[in-house]
Design a protein around this motif. Structure first.
Motif, PDB file in Angstrom:
ATOM      1  N   ILE A  19       0.871  -1.181   0.000  1.00 55.28           N
ATOM      2  CA  ILE A  19       0.000   0.000   0.000  1.00 55.28           C
ATOM      3  C   ILE A  19       0.901   1.222   0.000  1.00 55.28           C
ATOM      4  N   PHE A  20       0.601   2.169  -0.879  1.00 60.96           N
ATOM      5  CA  PHE A  20       1.418   3.371  -1.003  1.00 60.96           C
ATOM      6  C   PHE A  20       0.684   4.559  -0.413  1.00 60.96           C
ATOM      7  N   THR A  21       1.441   5.458   0.185  1.00 58.88           N
ATOM      8  CA  THR A  21       0.831   6.609   0.841  1.00 58.88           C
ATOM      9  C   THR A  21       1.244   7.930   0.228  1.00 58.88           C
ATOM     10  N   SER A  22       1.730   7.930  -0.989  1.00 61.09           N
ATOM     11  CA  SER A  22       2.065   9.183  -1.654  1.00 61.09           C
ATOM     12  C   SER A  22       0.785   9.884  -2.081  1.00 61.09           C
ATOM     13  N   ASN A  23       0.676  11.166  -1.783  1.00 60.93           N
ATOM     14  CA  ASN A  23      -0.515  11.895  -2.192  1.00 60.93           C
ATOM     15  C   ASN A  23      -0.379  12.475  -3.596  1.00 60.93           C
ATOM     16  N   ARG A  24       0.689  12.072  -4.319  1.00 56.78           N
ATOM     17  CA  ARG A  24       0.904  12.532  -5.695  1.00 56.78           C
ATOM     18  C   ARG A  24       1.147  11.382  -6.666  1.00 56.78           C
ATOM     19  N   LEU A  25       1.064  10.148  -6.223  1.00 54.25           N
ATOM     20  CA  LEU A  25       1.392   8.993  -7.046  1.00 54.25           C
ATOM     21  C   LEU A  25       0.457   8.904  -8.255  1.00 54.25           C
ATOM     22  N   GLU A  26       1.048   8.872  -9.463  1.00 56.35           N
ATOM     23  CA  GLU A  26       0.280   8.789 -10.699  1.00 56.35           C
ATOM     24  C   GLU A  26       0.453   7.444 -11.393  1.00 56.35           C
ATOM     25  N   VAL A  27       1.628   6.836 -11.286  1.00 54.49           N
ATOM     26  CA  VAL A  27       1.907   5.562 -11.950  1.00 54.49           C
ATOM     27  C   VAL A  27       2.428   4.570 -10.921  1.00 54.49           C
ATOM     28  N   LEU A  28       1.739   3.439 -10.824  1.00 52.69           N
ATOM     29  CA  LEU A  28       2.179   2.361  -9.945  1.00 52.69           C
ATOM     30  C   LEU A  28       2.284   1.101 -10.800  1.00 52.69           C
ATOM     31  N   ASN A  29       3.517   0.687 -11.086  1.00 53.32           N
ATOM     32  CA  ASN A  29       3.758  -0.483 -11.932  1.00 53.32           C
ATOM     33  C   ASN A  29       4.551  -1.510 -11.143  1.00 53.32           C
ATOM     34  N   LEU A  30       3.861  -2.567 -10.742  1.00 49.20           N
ATOM     35  CA  LEU A  30       4.463  -3.663  -9.986  1.00 49.20           C
ATOM     36  C   LEU A  30       4.441  -4.942 -10.818  1.00 49.20           C
ATOM     37  N   SER A  31       4.312  -4.796 -12.115  1.00 50.75           N
ATOM     38  CA  SER A  31       4.085  -5.942 -12.997  1.00 50.75           C
ATOM     39  C   SER A  31       5.290  -6.866 -13.105  1.00 50.75           C
ATOM     40  N   HIS A  32       4.977  -8.123 -13.430  1.00 51.68           N
ATOM     41  CA  HIS A  32       5.967  -9.156 -13.729  1.00 51.68           C
ATOM     42  C   HIS A  32       6.987  -9.341 -12.610  1.00 51.68           C
ATOM     43  N   ASN A  33       6.435  -9.582 -11.438  1.00 50.64           N
ATOM     44  CA  ASN A  33       7.226  -9.922 -10.268  1.00 50.64           C
ATOM     45  C   ASN A  33       6.679 -11.229  -9.716  1.00 50.64           C
ATOM     46  N   GLN A  34       6.813 -11.440  -8.442  1.00 49.59           N
ATOM     47  CA  GLN A  34       6.306 -12.656  -7.806  1.00 49.59           C
ATOM     48  C   GLN A  34       5.425 -12.289  -6.612  1.00 49.59           C
ATOM     49  N   LEU A  35       4.592 -11.269  -6.800  1.00 50.37           N
ATOM     50  CA  LEU A  35       3.703 -10.828  -5.741  1.00 50.37           C
ATOM     51  C   LEU A  35       2.581 -11.840  -5.558  1.00 50.37           C
ATOM     52  N   ILE A  36       2.176 -12.019  -4.310  1.00 54.08           N
ATOM     53  CA  ILE A  36       1.145 -13.006  -3.962  1.00 54.08           C
ATOM     54  C   ILE A  36       0.074 -12.340  -3.116  1.00 54.08           C
ATOM     55  N   ILE A  43      -6.092   0.395  -1.481  1.00 55.24           N
ATOM     56  CA  ILE A  43      -4.871   0.559  -2.273  1.00 55.24           C
ATOM     57  C   ILE A  43      -4.473   2.023  -2.468  1.00 55.24           C
ATOM     58  N   ASN A  44      -5.422   2.945  -2.525  1.00 58.47           N
ATOM     59  CA  ASN A  44      -5.095   4.336  -2.829  1.00 58.47           C
ATOM     60  C   ASN A  44      -5.750   5.299  -1.842  1.00 58.47           C
ATOM     61  N   LEU A  45      -5.756   4.918  -0.570  1.00 65.27           N
ATOM     62  CA  LEU A  45      -6.353   5.775   0.445  1.00 65.27           C
ATOM     63  C   LEU A  45      -5.290   6.310   1.383  1.00 65.27           C
ATOM     64  N   ILE A  46      -5.411   7.574   1.710  1.00 61.81           N
ATOM     65  CA  ILE A  46      -4.554   8.187   2.736  1.00 61.81           C
ATOM     66  C   ILE A  46      -5.481   8.845   3.743  1.00 61.81           C
ATOM     67  N   GLY A  47      -5.371   8.426   4.961  1.00 66.52           N
ATOM     68  CA  GLY A  47      -6.239   8.975   5.996  1.00 66.52           C
ATOM     69  C   GLY A  47      -7.714   8.726   5.723  1.00 66.52           C
ATOM     70  N   GLY A  48      -8.016   7.608   5.047  1.00 62.36           N
ATOM     71  CA  GLY A  48      -9.399   7.273   4.765  1.00 62.36           C
ATOM     72  C   GLY A  48      -9.993   7.994   3.568  1.00 62.36           C
ATOM     73  N   LYS A  49      -9.204   8.839   2.896  1.00 58.73           N
ATOM     74  CA  LYS A  49      -9.711   9.582   1.739  1.00 58.73           C
ATOM     75  C   LYS A  49      -8.997   9.118   0.481  1.00 58.73           C
ATOM     76  N   ILE A  68     -11.427  -9.020  -7.236  1.00 56.70           N
ATOM     77  CA  ILE A  68     -11.117  -7.591  -7.373  1.00 56.70           C
ATOM     78  C   ILE A  68     -12.007  -6.856  -6.371  1.00 56.70           C
ATOM     79  N   PRO A  69     -11.410  -6.161  -5.408  1.00 52.55           N
ATOM     80  CA  PRO A  69     -12.204  -5.474  -4.387  1.00 52.55           C
ATOM     81  C   PRO A  69     -13.117  -4.409  -4.999  1.00 52.55           C
ATOM     82  N   SER A  70     -14.279  -4.216  -4.402  1.00 56.68           N
ATOM     83  CA  SER A  70     -15.202  -3.189  -4.895  1.00 56.68           C
ATOM     84  C   SER A  70     -14.593  -1.794  -4.784  1.00 56.68           C
ATOM     85  N   SER A  71     -13.618  -1.625  -3.899  1.00 56.05           N
ATOM     86  CA  SER A  71     -12.963  -0.322  -3.753  1.00 56.05           C
ATOM     87  C   SER A  71     -12.214   0.092  -5.011  1.00 56.05           C
ATOM     88  N   PHE A  72     -11.945  -0.857  -5.919  1.00 52.84           N
ATOM     89  CA  PHE A  72     -11.243  -0.514  -7.148  1.00 52.84           C
ATOM     90  C   PHE A  72     -12.093   0.358  -8.058  1.00 52.84           C
TER      91      PHE A  72
END
Length: 108
Positions: A19-36, A43-49, A68-72
């Motif tokens: 989970i990332f907490t940057s309030n300016r994040l525009e591109v998040l690419n975690l592709s082609h790894n071994q994430l489980i 995924i994109n909330l800071i302080g509940g917003k 896929i979570p409904s939050s998406f």
């Protein structure tokens, strides 16, 4: 934090989707790894917003399972690309994905 783009694609990164907490994040690419595990609900909330800065979210080519979570459907009103392909996801698509009016590409 002022991180705008985070791309660690095509590595051997293991573990759960972070989970990332940057309030300016525009591109998040975690592709082609071994994430489980599952996709985080908050995924994109800071302080509940929702931060609403994310344009690209790519976790393709991992071993993520579950649904896929409904939050998406609220991940970011500015989202243009959502790539969840080549994982182990199941279930139905959240109906609120249709609320992402700027979405140009969805890859499952």
């Amino acid at each position: 934090p002022s991180l705008i783009s985070f791309d660690i694609s095509y590595n051997y990164i293991t573990g759960n989707v972070p989970i990332f907490t940057s309030n300016r994040l525009e591109v998040l690419n975690l592709s082609h790894n071994q994430l489980i595990g599952r996709l985080p609900e908050n995924i994109n909330l800071i302080g509940g917003k929702n931060v609403n800065t994310l344009l690209v979210f790519d976790v393709s080519g991992n071993q993520i399972d579950g649904t896929i979570p409904s939050s998406f459907g609220k991940i970011s009103t500015r989202l243009i690309e959502l790539d969840l392909s080549n994982n182990r996801l199941g279930g139905t698509l959240p109906s609120n994905l249709g609320d992402l009016v700027d979405l140009k590409g969805v890859f499952l």
